[in-house]
Design a protein around this motif. Sequence first.
Motif, PDB file in Angstrom:
ATOM      1  N   LEU A   2       8.887  -1.651   1.546  1.00  0.00           N
ATOM      2  CA  LEU A   2       9.117  -0.790   2.710  1.00  0.00           C
ATOM      3  C   LEU A   2      10.492  -0.136   2.687  1.00  0.00           C
ATOM      4  O   LEU A   2      10.697   0.899   3.307  1.00  0.00           O
ATOM      5  N   THR A   3      11.442  -0.755   2.003  1.00  0.00           N
ATOM      6  CA  THR A   3      12.797  -0.210   1.967  1.00  0.00           C
ATOM      7  C   THR A   3      12.838   1.075   1.148  1.00  0.00           C
ATOM      8  O   THR A   3      12.045   1.270   0.225  1.00  0.00           O
ATOM      9  N   PHE A   4      13.780   1.954   1.472  1.00  0.00           N
ATOM     10  CA  PHE A   4      13.835   3.260   0.796  1.00  0.00           C
ATOM     11  C   PHE A   4      15.250   3.815   0.826  1.00  0.00           C
ATOM     12  O   PHE A   4      16.169   3.215   1.361  1.00  0.00           O
ATOM     13  N   ASN A   5      15.398   4.997   0.218  1.00  0.00           N
ATOM     14  CA  ASN A   5      16.650   5.756   0.239  1.00  0.00           C
ATOM     15  C   ASN A   5      17.764   5.044  -0.513  1.00  0.00           C
ATOM     16  O   ASN A   5      18.894   5.009  -0.084  1.00  0.00           O
ATOM     17  N   GLN A   6      17.422   4.500  -1.677  1.00  0.00           N
ATOM     18  CA  GLN A   6      18.376   3.680  -2.402  1.00  0.00           C
ATOM     19  C   GLN A   6      18.240   3.987  -3.889  1.00  0.00           C
ATOM     20  O   GLN A   6      17.156   3.931  -4.441  1.00  0.00           O
ATOM     21  N   ARG A   7      19.373   4.332  -4.534  1.00  0.00           N
ATOM     22  CA  ARG A   7      19.323   4.645  -5.961  1.00  0.00           C
ATOM     23  C   ARG A   7      18.827   3.471  -6.788  1.00  0.00           C
ATOM     24  O   ARG A   7      18.280   3.646  -7.864  1.00  0.00           O
ATOM     25  N   LEU A   8      19.006   2.255  -6.289  1.00  0.00           N
ATOM     26  CA  LEU A   8      18.595   1.073  -7.033  1.00  0.00           C
ATOM     27  C   LEU A   8      17.278   0.517  -6.513  1.00  0.00           C
ATOM     28  O   LEU A   8      17.060  -0.689  -6.478  1.00  0.00           O
ATOM     29  N   ILE A   9      16.371   1.411  -6.130  1.00  0.00           N
ATOM     30  CA  ILE A   9      15.138   0.972  -5.492  1.00  0.00           C
ATOM     31  C   ILE A   9      14.278   0.137  -6.436  1.00  0.00           C
ATOM     32  O   ILE A   9      13.662  -0.850  -6.023  1.00  0.00           O
ATOM     33  N   PHE A  10      14.211   0.467  -7.720  1.00  0.00           N
ATOM     34  CA  PHE A  10      13.378  -0.320  -8.637  1.00  0.00           C
ATOM     35  C   PHE A  10      13.877  -1.761  -8.758  1.00  0.00           C
ATOM     36  O   PHE A  10      13.077  -2.699  -8.641  1.00  0.00           O
ATOM     37  N   PRO A  11      15.183  -1.992  -8.982  1.00  0.00           N
ATOM     38  CA  PRO A  11      15.662  -3.373  -8.979  1.00  0.00           C
ATOM     39  C   PRO A  11      15.413  -4.085  -7.652  1.00  0.00           C
ATOM     40  O   PRO A  11      15.091  -5.277  -7.631  1.00  0.00           O
ATOM     41  N   ILE A  12      15.531  -3.371  -6.528  1.00  0.00           N
ATOM     42  CA  ILE A  12      15.275  -4.000  -5.231  1.00  0.00           C
ATOM     43  C   ILE A  12      13.820  -4.424  -5.119  1.00  0.00           C
ATOM     44  O   ILE A  12      13.514  -5.526  -4.647  1.00  0.00           O
ATOM     45  N   LEU A  13      12.908  -3.583  -5.563  1.00  0.00           N
ATOM     46  CA  LEU A  13      11.491  -3.936  -5.498  1.00  0.00           C
ATOM     47  C   LEU A  13      11.194  -5.167  -6.351  1.00  0.00           C
ATOM     48  O   LEU A  13      10.389  -6.021  -5.963  1.00  0.00           O
ATOM     49  N   GLU A  14      11.834  -5.261  -7.503  1.00  0.00           N
ATOM     50  CA  GLU A  14      11.648  -6.443  -8.333  1.00  0.00           C
ATOM     51  C   GLU A  14      12.171  -7.688  -7.634  1.00  0.00           C
ATOM     52  O   GLU A  14      11.527  -8.745  -7.635  1.00  0.00           O
ATOM     53  N   LEU A  15      13.349  -7.588  -7.009  1.00  0.00           N
ATOM     54  CA  LEU A  15      13.911  -8.728  -6.301  1.00  0.00           C
ATOM     55  C   LEU A  15      13.059  -9.114  -5.095  1.00  0.00           C
ATOM     56  O   LEU A  15      12.825 -10.308  -4.838  1.00  0.00           O
ATOM     57  N   GLN A  16      12.589  -8.128  -4.340  1.00  0.00           N
ATOM     58  CA  GLN A  16      11.725  -8.418  -3.193  1.00  0.00           C
ATOM     59  C   GLN A  16      10.453  -9.136  -3.627  1.00  0.00           C
ATOM     60  O   GLN A  16      10.023 -10.111  -2.998  1.00  0.00           O
ATOM     61  N   SER A  17       9.833  -8.645  -4.688  1.00  0.00           N
ATOM     62  CA  SER A  17       8.578  -9.247  -5.147  1.00  0.00           C
ATOM     63  C   SER A  17       8.800 -10.676  -5.625  1.00  0.00           C
ATOM     64  O   SER A  17       7.983 -11.571  -5.365  1.00  0.00           O
ATOM     65  N   THR A  55       8.725  16.712   5.483  1.00  0.00           N
ATOM     66  CA  THR A  55       9.380  15.973   6.553  1.00  0.00           C
ATOM     67  C   THR A  55       9.094  14.478   6.512  1.00  0.00           C
ATOM     68  O   THR A  55       9.286  13.776   7.509  1.00  0.00           O
ATOM     69  N   GLY A  56       8.650  13.978   5.374  1.00  0.00           N
ATOM     70  CA  GLY A  56       8.519  12.542   5.213  1.00  0.00           C
ATOM     71  C   GLY A  56       7.181  11.993   5.666  1.00  0.00           C
ATOM     72  O   GLY A  56       6.238  12.736   5.971  1.00  0.00           O
ATOM     73  N   TYR A  57       7.132  10.664   5.742  1.00  0.00           N
ATOM     74  CA  TYR A  57       5.869   9.958   5.943  1.00  0.00           C
ATOM     75  C   TYR A  57       6.016   8.830   6.954  1.00  0.00           C
ATOM     76  O   TYR A  57       7.117   8.406   7.288  1.00  0.00           O
ATOM     77  N   LYS A  58       4.861   8.338   7.416  1.00  0.00           N
ATOM     78  CA  LYS A  58       4.804   7.221   8.351  1.00  0.00           C
ATOM     79  C   LYS A  58       4.334   5.959   7.613  1.00  0.00           C
ATOM     80  O   LYS A  58       3.495   6.030   6.722  1.00  0.00           O
ATOM     81  N   TYR A  59       4.867   4.818   8.038  1.00  0.00           N
ATOM     82  CA  TYR A  59       4.274   3.552   7.620  1.00  0.00           C
ATOM     83  C   TYR A  59       2.923   3.427   8.318  1.00  0.00           C
ATOM     84  O   TYR A  59       2.812   3.679   9.525  1.00  0.00           O
ATOM     85  N   HIS A  60       1.923   3.020   7.556  1.00  0.00           N
ATOM     86  CA  HIS A  60       0.565   3.087   8.105  1.00  0.00           C
ATOM     87  C   HIS A  60      -0.260   1.949   7.514  1.00  0.00           C
ATOM     88  O   HIS A  60      -0.432   1.863   6.292  1.00  0.00           O
ATOM     89  N   PHE A  61      -0.753   1.077   8.376  1.00  0.00           N
ATOM     90  CA  PHE A  61      -1.558  -0.068   7.933  1.00  0.00           C
ATOM     91  C   PHE A  61      -2.824  -0.139   8.792  1.00  0.00           C
ATOM     92  O   PHE A  61      -2.992  -1.072   9.595  1.00  0.00           O
ATOM     93  N   PRO A  62      -3.737   0.829   8.646  1.00  0.00           N
ATOM     94  CA  PRO A  62      -4.905   0.891   9.529  1.00  0.00           C
ATOM     95  C   PRO A  62      -5.836  -0.305   9.383  1.00  0.00           C
ATOM     96  O   PRO A  62      -6.657  -0.565  10.270  1.00  0.00           O
ATOM     97  N   ASN A  90       0.799  -1.228   0.000  1.00  0.00           N
ATOM     98  CA  ASN A  90       0.000   0.000   0.000  1.00  0.00           C
ATOM     99  C   ASN A  90       0.829   1.274   0.000  1.00  0.00           C
ATOM    100  O   ASN A  90       0.290   2.370   0.081  1.00  0.00           O
ATOM    101  N   GLY A  91       2.167   1.145  -0.125  1.00  0.00           N
ATOM    102  CA  GLY A  91       3.005   2.334  -0.223  1.00  0.00           C
ATOM    103  C   GLY A  91       3.240   2.996   1.116  1.00  0.00           C
ATOM    104  O   GLY A  91       2.644   2.636   2.135  1.00  0.00           O
ATOM    105  N   HIS A  92       4.106   4.000   1.105  1.00  0.00           N
ATOM    106  CA  HIS A  92       4.385   4.713   2.361  1.00  0.00           C
ATOM    107  C   HIS A  92       4.640   6.198   2.095  1.00  0.00           C
ATOM    108  O   HIS A  92       5.553   6.796   2.640  1.00  0.00           O
TER     109      HIS A  92
END
Length: 429
Positions: A318-333, A275-282, A161-163
């Motif tokens: 959930l991971t962030f702050n990484q130039r290679l975030i798209f490849p990481i998301l593919e690997l996580q999935s 100032t950023g966001y919170k993880y939120h799973f209501p 659901n994003g963050h």
Amino acid sequence: MTHPLNVAVIGAGICGLLTTRELLREKQQVTVFEKSDKVGGTWVYDPRVEAEDLLGLDPNRSIVHSSLYSSLRTNLPRPLMSFSDFSFEDKFYGDPRMFPGHEEVQKFLEHFAKEFGVSEVIRFNSEVVRVDFKNDGFVVEWSTIEAGLKDEVFDAVVVCNGHHTEPRVADDIPGIKEWSRKQLHSHNYRVPEPFRDQVVVVIGNGPSARDISKDIAKVAREVHLASRSSDVKVSKVDGYENMWQHLKITRVFDNGTVVFQDGDSIEADTILHCTGYKYHFPFLRTNDLVHVDNNRVDPLYKHVFPPQLAPRLAFVGLTFNQRLIFPILELQSKWAALVISGKILLPSEDNMLAEVHEHYRELDENGFPKSLTHSLWHKFDYIDWLSDQVGLRVDDRVREIGTNLFEKWTSRANGLRDATVHDFLKAVS
């Protein structure tokens, strides 16, 4: 032959699309719940704002999912926003720039969803309101305007659901809660026009703070950036006659005065929290087996699986702050799909919990804030671990561009972003 699992995926943003593709490849039965009428998640522009609560503090407010502002461009180039078998470099939807606008990214994701059959399993305009663990399965309750509330039992759930929807604000600044003038969070920023002729203070030092400050400076009388980082240079911002960089705010006063740590003070009309966001799973009910503590989703094995509910509950993205975030998301999935499908076995619950607690202990010993637990910074060890698990290596060229981009971004951000494709690739290769 085992029967396919009935898997719910929450969200049709990047993570939801990738996860669904990988689950479909594993012949699972997948249902995607998407609150809006489009794929893309955070990349879907919505001109609406939460007008009655511009700071996003009321949990009962009418929530607008998108946090995109109209002028937003990517801060990652096309090679770093590509997937292993679906490149963004050779696809153009009206904006061929190396760092395109948000519309181009959303069209790329729409193309991805159609190409891999993901669109066919999405239930649009369906908001998940409850996920409840019951008898080794999950009851998912969702709401539609037409049919109201419905529920269904699933074997597994993947939360995507994003963050970038639930704002974090700088509420620890002395006097900020009594400030009588306008405050808002960047979640509710869309266009600069409402700030015409104003004196605006922007809190933050990330990409959004820098982008929005420059956007507002086109119409505002003055823009003042306030950063908690001690590395910033206190000065007028190069290229702007009406924008200044300061250290953090030490206090604000009800008459509009804002005092900075560097000794300067101004009278402001508006304070904008970038100032950023919170993880939120209501919607999530786990009897506290999974909870959020100062932006740490706890406990999670390798940022994805809660040990006590694995492998039937997973979080991707959930991971962030990484130039290679798209490849990481593919690997996580891919890893999540293979684990859920039983092709990769997780360690025992006790061993996973022990590893999670050891990881937290190391973070604490190194002075790493709890709020940055899911930050990967610019290291490759997590990528390499995931790659070994799923047998997919991130291309060396992508790694090189990601590393060089990080090293050169600070000094050449504008030049790199606006360079021709040829000049950009030359600079980062």
